[in-house]
Structure formats: structure tokens, C-alpha cells
Design a protein around this motif. Structure first.
Motif, mmCIF file in Angstrom:
data_model
loop_
_atom_site.group_PDB
_atom_site.id
_atom_site.type_symbol
_atom_site.label_atom_id
_atom_site.label_comp_id
_atom_site.label_asym_id
_atom_site.label_seq_id
_atom_site.Cartn_x
_atom_site.Cartn_y
_atom_site.Cartn_z
ATOM 1 N N MET A 1 -5.658 15.108 54.919
ATOM 2 C CA MET A 1 -6.158 15.976 53.880
ATOM 3 C C MET A 1 -7.212 15.244 53.067
ATOM 4 N N THR A 2 -8.180 16.004 52.647
ATOM 5 C CA THR A 2 -9.229 15.417 51.817
ATOM 6 C C THR A 2 -8.873 15.580 50.344
ATOM 7 N N LEU A 3 -9.583 14.891 49.520
ATOM 8 C CA LEU A 3 -9.359 14.973 48.076
ATOM 9 C C LEU A 3 -9.642 16.385 47.579
ATOM 10 N N ALA A 4 -10.677 17.026 48.118
ATOM 11 C CA ALA A 4 -11.023 18.388 47.702
ATOM 12 C C ALA A 4 -9.895 19.363 48.048
ATOM 13 N N THR A 5 -9.273 19.201 49.212
ATOM 14 C CA THR A 5 -8.165 20.054 49.615
ATOM 15 C C THR A 5 -6.983 19.882 48.677
ATOM 16 N N LEU A 6 -6.686 18.646 48.312
ATOM 17 C CA LEU A 6 -5.590 18.376 47.381
ATOM 18 C C LEU A 6 -5.874 18.976 46.013
ATOM 19 N N ASP A 7 -7.126 18.888 45.552
ATOM 20 C CA ASP A 7 -7.496 19.467 44.266
ATOM 21 C C ASP A 7 -7.324 20.984 44.270
ATOM 22 N N ILE A 8 -7.761 21.635 45.341
ATOM 23 C CA ILE A 8 -7.624 23.085 45.455
ATOM 24 C C ILE A 8 -6.149 23.468 45.478
ATOM 25 N N GLN A 9 -5.333 22.722 46.229
ATOM 26 C CA GLN A 9 -3.911 23.006 46.278
ATOM 27 C C GLN A 9 -3.266 22.797 44.914
ATOM 28 N N SER A 10 -3.666 21.774 44.196
ATOM 29 C CA SER A 10 -3.115 21.498 42.867
ATOM 30 C C SER A 10 -3.455 22.620 41.893
ATOM 31 N N VAL A 11 -4.703 23.065 41.915
ATOM 32 C CA VAL A 11 -5.136 24.145 41.031
ATOM 33 C C VAL A 11 -4.404 25.438 41.379
ATOM 34 N N THR A 12 -4.303 25.738 42.660
ATOM 35 C CA THR A 12 -3.610 26.944 43.105
ATOM 36 C C THR A 12 -2.148 26.907 42.701
ATOM 37 N N GLN A 13 -1.485 25.766 42.876
ATOM 38 C CA GLN A 13 -0.085 25.639 42.491
ATOM 39 C C GLN A 13 0.089 25.800 40.984
ATOM 40 N N ALA A 14 -0.821 25.241 40.207
ATOM 41 C CA ALA A 14 -0.754 25.370 38.748
ATOM 42 C C ALA A 14 -0.927 26.827 38.323
ATOM 43 N N GLU A 15 -1.854 27.542 38.963
ATOM 44 C CA GLU A 15 -2.060 28.956 38.652
ATOM 45 C C GLU A 15 -0.825 29.780 39.009
ATOM 46 N N LEU A 16 -0.215 29.491 40.152
ATOM 47 C CA LEU A 16 0.991 30.197 40.560
ATOM 48 C C LEU A 16 2.142 29.918 39.592
ATOM 49 N N ASP A 17 2.315 28.669 39.210
ATOM 50 C CA ASP A 17 3.354 28.306 38.248
ATOM 51 C C ASP A 17 3.159 29.035 36.924
ATOM 52 N N ASN A 18 1.905 29.122 36.471
ATOM 53 C CA ASN A 18 1.589 29.818 35.226
ATOM 54 C C ASN A 18 1.907 31.306 35.336
ATOM 55 N N LEU A 19 1.525 31.919 36.453
ATOM 56 C CA LEU A 19 1.795 33.330 36.674
ATOM 57 C C LEU A 19 3.299 33.606 36.670
ATOM 58 N N LEU A 20 4.060 32.788 37.372
ATOM 59 C CA LEU A 20 5.510 32.968 37.423
ATOM 60 C C LEU A 20 6.149 32.759 36.056
ATOM 61 N N ALA A 21 5.646 31.822 35.288
ATOM 62 C CA ALA A 21 6.182 31.596 33.938
ATOM 63 C C ALA A 21 5.916 32.804 33.048
ATOM 64 N N ASN A 22 4.710 33.373 33.142
ATOM 65 C CA ASN A 22 4.394 34.568 32.354
ATOM 66 C C ASN A 22 5.262 35.744 32.765
ATOM 67 N N GLN A 23 5.478 35.915 34.055
ATOM 68 C CA GLN A 23 6.328 36.998 34.524
ATOM 69 C C GLN A 23 7.766 36.788 34.081
ATOM 70 N N SER A 24 8.204 35.557 34.026
ATOM 71 C CA SER A 24 9.555 35.269 33.566
ATOM 72 C C SER A 24 9.729 35.659 32.103
ATOM 73 N N LEU A 25 8.706 35.396 31.289
ATOM 74 C CA LEU A 25 8.765 35.801 29.885
ATOM 75 C C LEU A 25 8.819 37.312 29.758
ATOM 76 N N GLU A 26 8.023 38.011 30.558
ATOM 77 C CA GLU A 26 8.029 39.466 30.538
ATOM 78 C C GLU A 26 9.372 40.006 31.019
ATOM 79 N N SER A 27 9.944 39.387 32.036
ATOM 80 C CA SER A 27 11.196 39.898 32.584
ATOM 81 C C SER A 27 12.370 39.666 31.650
#
Length: 92
Positions: free
Chosen positions: A1-27
């Protein structure tokens, strides 16, 4: 894996975590109860702005997946966890 791939995966995971946290608050504004059925336990998700409304139901199938069905639709979703099934109902 390249550094760019890891960065994209990190950003995507952070966005998913944020989305799930917001949905948890709503639920947190919703209630879930269950009823025994001939085929097993049926879970019901209640909530809404004007009191308690049935938003949808979900159950665990024989193959272990969770099946959700929001109200006012015939579409069903298949999920790996009960939390995903609940989020699908709440966000429908």
C-alpha cells in the motif's frame, strides 16, 4: 500500500466513524421493543417528532443476518449487525 492509499482509507474511516456517531446520537431519541412471533422475535423501532410512531421492524434471519423493513415501504435490507438494521430504519 502506498501512503496516499493509507491516507484515503484513514479519511474514509474517520468520516464513517463520524457518521455512525451522529446516527447514534439521533437514535437515542428512539425506543426499541420486541414481540415474540411464531418465527422468532420481531423488534420494533418507535420514535418521531410528534410522539411515538412505528418507524419499522427488524429481525434476525436463520443465516444470522439482520433484516430491516422501514414502514411505508416493501424494501428490506440485510445487515451484519442489529445496529446497522436500526440505523437503516431510523434514516429511511
Amino acid at each position: 500500500m502506498t501512503l496516499a492509499t493509507l491516507d484515503i482509507q484513514s479519511v474514509t474511516q474517520a468520516e464513517l466513524d463520524n457518521l455512525l456517531a451522529n446516527q447514534s446520537l439521533e437514535s437515542a431519541q428512539y425506543e426499541i421493543d420486541s414481540t415474540d412471533d411464531v418465527f422468532g422475535t420481531l423488534y420494533r423501532v418507535w420514535g418521531g417528532e410528534k410522539g411515538i410512531n412505528l418507524l419499522g421492524t427488524f429481525y434476525q434471519s436463520l443465516d444470522g443476518f439482520w433484516i430491516s423493513q422501514p414502514c411505508n415501504t416493501t424494501q428490506r435490507g440485510s445487515w451484519a449487525t442489529d445496529t446497522q438494521a436500526i440505523n437503516a430504519i431510523v434514516t429511511a
